[in-house]
Design an enzyme around this catalytic site. Structure first.
Site, PDB file in Angstrom:
ATOM      1  N   HIS A  37       2.293   3.001   3.654  1.00  0.00           N
ATOM      2  CA  HIS A  37       2.581   2.070   2.554  1.00  0.00           C
ATOM      3  C   HIS A  37       4.072   2.114   2.199  1.00  0.00           C
ATOM      4  O   HIS A  37       4.700   1.077   1.966  1.00  0.00           O
ATOM      5  CB  HIS A  37       1.788   2.443   1.300  1.00  0.00           C
ATOM      6  CG  HIS A  37       0.291   2.414   1.460  1.00  0.00           C
ATOM      7  ND1 HIS A  37      -0.502   3.515   1.271  1.00  0.00           N
ATOM      8  CD2 HIS A  37      -0.549   1.394   1.780  1.00  0.00           C
ATOM      9  CE1 HIS A  37      -1.773   3.184   1.449  1.00  0.00           C
ATOM     10  NE2 HIS A  37      -1.831   1.914   1.767  1.00  0.00           N
ATOM     11  N   ARG A 187      -8.196   6.568   4.111  1.00  0.00           N
ATOM     12  CA  ARG A 187      -9.525   7.077   4.475  1.00  0.00           C
ATOM     13  C   ARG A 187      -9.464   8.400   5.237  1.00  0.00           C
ATOM     14  O   ARG A 187     -10.497   9.055   5.386  1.00  0.00           O
ATOM     15  CB  ARG A 187     -10.290   6.040   5.298  1.00  0.00           C
ATOM     16  CG  ARG A 187     -10.781   4.859   4.472  1.00  0.00           C
ATOM     17  CD  ARG A 187     -11.778   4.011   5.233  1.00  0.00           C
ATOM     18  NE  ARG A 187     -12.419   3.026   4.387  1.00  0.00           N
ATOM     19  CZ  ARG A 187     -12.026   1.749   4.269  1.00  0.00           C
ATOM     20  NH1 ARG A 187     -10.984   1.314   4.957  1.00  0.00           N
ATOM     21  NH2 ARG A 187     -12.670   0.925   3.464  1.00  0.00           N
TER      22      ARG A 187
HETATM   23  P1  AMP Z   1      -4.446  -0.493   2.455  1.00  0.00           P
HETATM   24  O1  AMP Z   1      -4.012   0.165   1.188  1.00  0.00           O
HETATM   25  O2  AMP Z   1      -5.116   0.441   3.412  1.00  0.00           O
HETATM   26  O3  AMP Z   1      -5.205  -1.761   2.232  1.00  0.00           O
HETATM   27  O4  AMP Z   1      -3.116  -0.913   3.210  1.00  0.00           O
HETATM   28  C1  AMP Z   1      -2.133  -1.699   2.594  1.00  0.00           C
HETATM   29  C2  AMP Z   1      -1.110  -2.118   3.634  1.00  0.00           C
HETATM   30  O5  AMP Z   1      -0.523  -0.964   4.214  1.00  0.00           O
HETATM   31  C3  AMP Z   1      -1.725  -2.929   4.774  1.00  0.00           C
HETATM   32  O6  AMP Z   1      -0.835  -3.963   5.148  1.00  0.00           O
HETATM   33  C4  AMP Z   1      -1.843  -1.898   5.870  1.00  0.00           C
HETATM   34  O7  AMP Z   1      -1.834  -2.433   7.171  1.00  0.00           O
HETATM   35  C5  AMP Z   1      -0.612  -1.046   5.626  1.00  0.00           C
HETATM   36  N1  AMP Z   1      -0.787   0.276   6.217  1.00  0.00           N
HETATM   37  C6  AMP Z   1      -1.841   1.106   6.047  1.00  0.00           C
HETATM   38  N2  AMP Z   1      -1.697   2.207   6.814  1.00  0.00           N
HETATM   39  C7  AMP Z   1      -0.542   2.047   7.495  1.00  0.00           C
HETATM   40  C8  AMP Z   1       0.146   2.836   8.464  1.00  0.00           C
HETATM   41  N3  AMP Z   1      -0.314   4.009   8.897  1.00  0.00           N
HETATM   42  N4  AMP Z   1       1.315   2.374   8.948  1.00  0.00           N
HETATM   43  C9  AMP Z   1       1.803   1.177   8.530  1.00  0.00           C
HETATM   44  N5  AMP Z   1       1.211   0.390   7.623  1.00  0.00           N
HETATM   45  C10 AMP Z   1       0.043   0.815   7.125  1.00  0.00           C
END
Ligand code: AMP
Length: 281
Positions: A37, A187
């Site tokens: 993030h 997760r």
């Molecule tokens: P989430 O909070 O999991 O819904 O993710 C929010 C944003 O962060 C989404 O655009 C995800 O693709 C991105 N994101 C989550 N994990 C990663 C990661 N390991 N590397 C890069 N971006 C990520």
């Protein structure tokens, strides 16, 4: 750093920022922030005058048997991290404000919703597209920052932005990984120590795929077979899917070519993890 909790307030803030000729970068998340993030926030900070981070665990993208209730949340820690990155606004809408009584409207994003993760998670991408659309309407950003980690999500959002003629740039940034290659994810906190070790097999299997492609193998079936074999060496692993698809259209590819996306979803114990690579040779 300011905290905004309603769409109305958010719209008002953005309107003023636009009147003052400021550009807005937007990073939508479900919180429990990690380096993945933060990489999006940092890029947005570089490219815009104002960076808005939204934190919203969106019930509409979880199936009835999925982990909406137990999804990890840590508002305090998220605020500390956001402040450290000099985020300008945290946008924390409430479920009641986003989906008030009588809410009916959902975005239908067509066939990209029904493949890969969409096949195992019916309704998931409709929920994603709907919340992203609603957040975009609140934030009215110049650019939105997404991670390649959720490759299908990025494709769905790009398609929606293009199809609905929204005047904003969609940036998809590389996957940030742990030292052993595991893609960072909120997760990952579900994994016990044994599962955590086994979870490295997702990325390891993709690296093996890359190697055999480099040494000449182009048949998707063979590559998928090999990836599954590497994953299943771990007793706690169960395959949801492994697929070779076109990185733009998500259509299955019989033969690997430049811009093939190799994507997988694997259960490690009860935790479903995803990862992917794009073949660039
Ligand atoms: P989430 O909070 O999991 O819904 O993710 C929010 C944003 O962060 C989404 O655009 C995800 O693709 C991105 N994101 C989550 N994990 C990663 C990661 N390991 N590397 C890069 N971006 C990520």
């Amino acid at each position: 750093m300011k905290v905004i909790k309603t769409i109305k307030q958010m719209q008002l803030f953005s309107l003023k920022a636009k009147q003052n000729k400021k550009t807005i970068g937007f990073v939508p998340t479900m919180g429990y922030l990690h380096e993945g993030h933060l990489s999006l926030i940092r890029r947005s900070k570089k490219e815009n005058d104002i960076t808005i981070l939204s934190i919203f665990v969106n019930p509409a993208q979880f199936g009835p048997k999925e982990d909406f209730k137990k999804y990890p949340r840590d508002k305090k820690q998220d605020e500390v991290l956001a402040k450290k990155e000099k985020v300008d606004i945290i946008f924390y809408p409430s479920i009641k404000k986003m989906y008030p009584m009588g809410y009916l409207t959902y975005i239908n994003i067509g066939k990209t919703a029904n493949v890969l993760c969409g096949k195992s998670r019916p309704g998931h991408f409709q929920g994603v597209a709907t919340i992203v659309a609603k957040l975009i309407n609140g934030v009215t950003p110049n650019a939105i920052y997404l991670g390649q980690k959720d490759a299908q999500q990025a494709i769905v959002v790009k398609r929606m932005v293009e199809d609905l003629n929204w005047n904003l740039t969609v940036r998809t940034l590389p996957i940030v990984r742990e030292k052993d290659g595991l893609a960072m994810s909120s997760r990952n906190s579900y994994l016990n120590s044994q599962e955590r070790k086994q979870a490295a097999c997702l990325y390891q299997s993709l690296i093996v795929a890359k190697k055999i492609i480099r040494s000449g193998e182009r048949r998707s079936t063979k590559i998928i077979e090999k990836v599954k074999k590497v994953v299943l060496k771990n007793p706690g692993a169960k395959i949801d899917y492994v697929a070779c698809v076109d990185a733009k259209t998500l259509k299955p590819t019989k033969m690997i070519y430049k811009k093939t996306l190799i994507a997988l979803a694997i259960f490690i114990g009860k935790t479903r993890l995803i990862d992917n690579i794009i073949i660039d040779a």
